[in-house]
Design an enzyme around this catalytic site. Structure first.
Site, PDB file in Angstrom:
ATOM      1  CB  ALA A   1      -0.942  -0.002   1.204  1.00 42.25           C
TER       2      ALA A   1
ATOM      3  CG  LEU B   1       0.467  -0.143  -8.877  1.00 45.43           C
ATOM      4  CD1 LEU B   1       0.277   0.541 -10.221  1.00 45.43           C
ATOM      5  CD2 LEU B   1       0.512  -1.664  -9.048  1.00 45.43           C
TER       6      LEU B   1
ATOM      7  CG  ASP C   1      -2.103  -6.359 -19.872  1.00 49.58           C
ATOM      8  OD1 ASP C   1      -1.790  -5.148 -19.866  1.00 49.58           O
ATOM      9  OD2 ASP C   1      -1.757  -7.143 -20.772  1.00 49.58           O
ATOM     10  CG  HIS C   2      -1.465  -0.803 -17.385  1.00 46.44           C
ATOM     11  ND1 HIS C   2      -0.259  -1.470 -17.284  1.00 46.44           N
ATOM     12  CD2 HIS C   2      -1.257   0.221 -18.257  1.00 46.44           C
ATOM     13  CE1 HIS C   2       0.630  -0.882 -18.056  1.00 46.44           C
ATOM     14  NE2 HIS C   2       0.064   0.136 -18.656  1.00 46.44           N
TER      15      HIS C   2
ATOM     16  CE  LYS D   1      -2.674   2.159 -21.660  1.00 45.35           C
ATOM     17  NZ  LYS D   1      -2.654   3.445 -20.946  1.00 45.35           N
TER      18      LYS D   1
ATOM     19  CG  ASP E   1       8.377  -3.907 -19.511  1.00 49.20           C
ATOM     20  OD1 ASP E   1       7.858  -4.025 -18.390  1.00 49.20           O
ATOM     21  OD2 ASP E   1       8.468  -2.824 -20.111  1.00 49.20           O
TER      22      ASP E   1
ATOM     23  CG  HIS F   1       1.270  -4.424 -22.059  1.00 52.16           C
ATOM     24  ND1 HIS F   1       0.435  -4.800 -21.031  1.00 52.16           N
ATOM     25  CD2 HIS F   1       2.285  -3.728 -21.484  1.00 52.16           C
ATOM     26  CE1 HIS F   1       0.928  -4.348 -19.888  1.00 52.16           C
ATOM     27  NE2 HIS F   1       2.041  -3.699 -20.131  1.00 52.16           N
TER      28      HIS F   1
ATOM     29  CE  LYS G   1       3.075   7.927 -22.270  1.00 54.54           C
ATOM     30  NZ  LYS G   1       3.452   6.538 -21.996  1.00 54.54           N
TER      31      LYS G   1
END
Length: 494
Positions: free
Chosen positions: A15, A19, A181-182, A186, A239, A244, A349
């Site tokens: 915590a 992240l 998996d962020h 999205k 990574d 992803h 990016k």
């Protein structure tokens, strides 16, 4: 988000980590503002520091207040009244009694329905230590639901991923495990399915009869920053590519599911991963390109090379860039290359998908002195930094200089729509609380991805590369352009 709030107690391991501070606590607070969390919830921050509840609440308040995506801080004081702290030695099962006691007291105070969510915002080497101790100490014995969220990486290869899963499933069943998996949180990634399956314009054309190639790019202008030690073990393949990028490939390549049920969607994604053409050593060298960034200029500022980064070996063989040509060997996609690239210290990016459609059989609209070439029909799905969909078409050139000209039909997601959530993690935490595992990685997806990636890693780990081989601030190694040009294509800079 739903109007009926969830009943739940959340144990947040790690915590006090980065992240949790940057992503998770602001996301949970916004779920509270939106009404998904209201009265019957509690958050138990788990850490090893000597914090009181008030100490951690102050830390949480600072983290949430610093989040620029939150439009206001309405309700923050009330939210923090539901946040508590427990000091725990995660390696000592005897100390977990304190956590169980805290769960029981908060369940009585807030009527959480005895539902328990465990979020492990921790390095993966602690996953099985924690889940074993949760089981042995009885913390997972509850009359409500119990769910586990874990962060990538899920193993470092096929065997380690299998061993990790076998150990975790001693405590949690597969349907209770949410591998986050962020990227799948999205909005525009989730929109891929909607674009495909709700528009008759696209689905009939979504095959090898009309599409010549599909390109997926995820580039970062930043280097590895202070993550050199982690990156040396993972590289671009572990990574980004294995998780992803292959997830996006499976969403683009999947067949229409029989329903939007998470199991039905996962089944179709798994079929895509099973259909990826497996490669031997010679094929890896033919279909994959690796790179590592050198010194250069990024946004006008000097950037160092990867081997000069902190905690990186002077002779590192770790790729910071990967480009690949993939084939899905099934009826729909036979012969269509999927080009995938991802890298650090690149020019921009951005994350985008470019679907290039085949040319018309014959170009009727050209003059004798002009090249017999029409502009390509492209569908561009941009995921970041802006979220948009653009369709490139040919129309009459009213200026009269040429018979045709290219136009772009574009839709950009409005800022007010993007403001609906503070981060992709918010979408995924909400889905987990709702019991919807659609946008999480199933074990079979994971194992099929590793089965495809392992041969690539083995070839590269046994073959020293001529690194560095691309400048910081560039588009990657020259060989990545050759990967497409040999097929008559190019990377689209659109």
């Amino acid at each position: 988000m739903i109007t009926q709030p969830f009943k739940v107690a959340i144990a947040l391991f790690g915590a006090t980590g980065d992240l949790s501070r940057r992503k998770l606590l602001p996301s949970m607070f916004h779920l509270f503002q939106e009404g998904s969390l209201k009265d019957d919830f509690a958050i138990i921050a788990v850490g090893r520091r000597d914090f009181s509840d008030d100490d951690f609440r102050k830390t949480a308040e600072e983290s949430i207040s610093a989040n620029k995506k939150l439009e206001n801080l309405d309700g923050l004081e009330t939210f923090l009244e539901h946040v508590f702290y427990v000091k725990l030695d995660i390696a000592d099962s005897n100390t977990y009694k304190v956590l169980n006691d805290k769960f029981e007291s908060l369940e009585a105070e807030f009527d959480t329905g005895n539902n328990r969510l465990f979020y492990l915002a921790m390095p993966p080497q602690y996953f099985t230590v924690i889940t074993d101790n949760l089981r042995e100490s009885g913390v997972t014995d509850t009359s409500g639901f119990r769910r586990l969220i874990i962060e990538k990486p899920f193993g470092k290869d096929y065997d380690s991923a299998l061993a990790l899963n076998n150990q975790i499933t001693k405590t949690f069943d597969e349907h209770e495990i949410y591998r986050i998996d962020h990227y799948l949180g999205k909005e525009m990634v989730q929109n891929i399915e909607v674009i495909r399956f709700s528009n008759s314009l696209f689905e009939p054309l979504w095959n090898n009869h009309y599409i010549s190639n599909i390109q997926i790019t995820s580039s970062e202008s930043l280097g590895v920053l202070d993550r050199g030690e982690y990156y040396e073990k993972s590289g671009a393949v572990r990574d980004m590519f294995q998780n992803h990028m292959l997830q996006i490939v499976s969403l683009l390549g999947m067949e229409p599911p029989i329903s939007l049920n998470s199991d039905d969607i996962r089944d179709e994604k798994i079929k895509v991963l099973k259909s990826l053409r497996r490669l031997g050593e010679k094929e890896v060298k033919k279909h994959f390109v690796r790179g590592q960034y050198d010194e250069g200029l990024v946004e006008g500022k000097a950037a160092s090379k990867y081997r000069d980064e902190e905690n990186v070996a002077e002779d590192s063989n770790t790729p910071t860039f990967i480009a690949s040509r993939l084939y899905i060997d099934n009826f729909r996609w036979a012969g269509v290359p999927f080009y995938v690239r991802t890298g650090k210290r690149m020019k921009d990016k951005e994350t985008k998908i470019v679907v290039e459609f085949k040319e018309v059989p014959r170009n009727l609209y050209y003059q004798a002195e002009e090249d017999d070439v029409l502009a390509k029909n492209l569908l561009v799905i941009r995921i970041q930094p802006d979220e948009s969909i653009t369709l490139h078409l040919n129309v009459k050139d009213y200026a009269g200089e040429k018979d045709t000209k290219e136009i772009k039909l574009s839709y950009t997601v409005a800022k007010q729509d993007l403001a609906r959530t503070v981060d992709a993690y918010e979408n995924l935490i909400y889905d987990c609380l709702n019991g919807d595992s659609t946008n999480f990685t199933h074990q079979e997806e994971l194992m099929n991805a590793w089965a495809f990636v392992d041969p690539v890693n083995k070839v590269w780990e046994n073959d020293a590369a001529s690194f560095p081989n691309y400048q910081s601030g560039s588009s990657g190694p020259i060989k990545s352009n050759l990967l497409l040009s040999r097929d008559g294509f190019k990377w689209w800079d659109v």
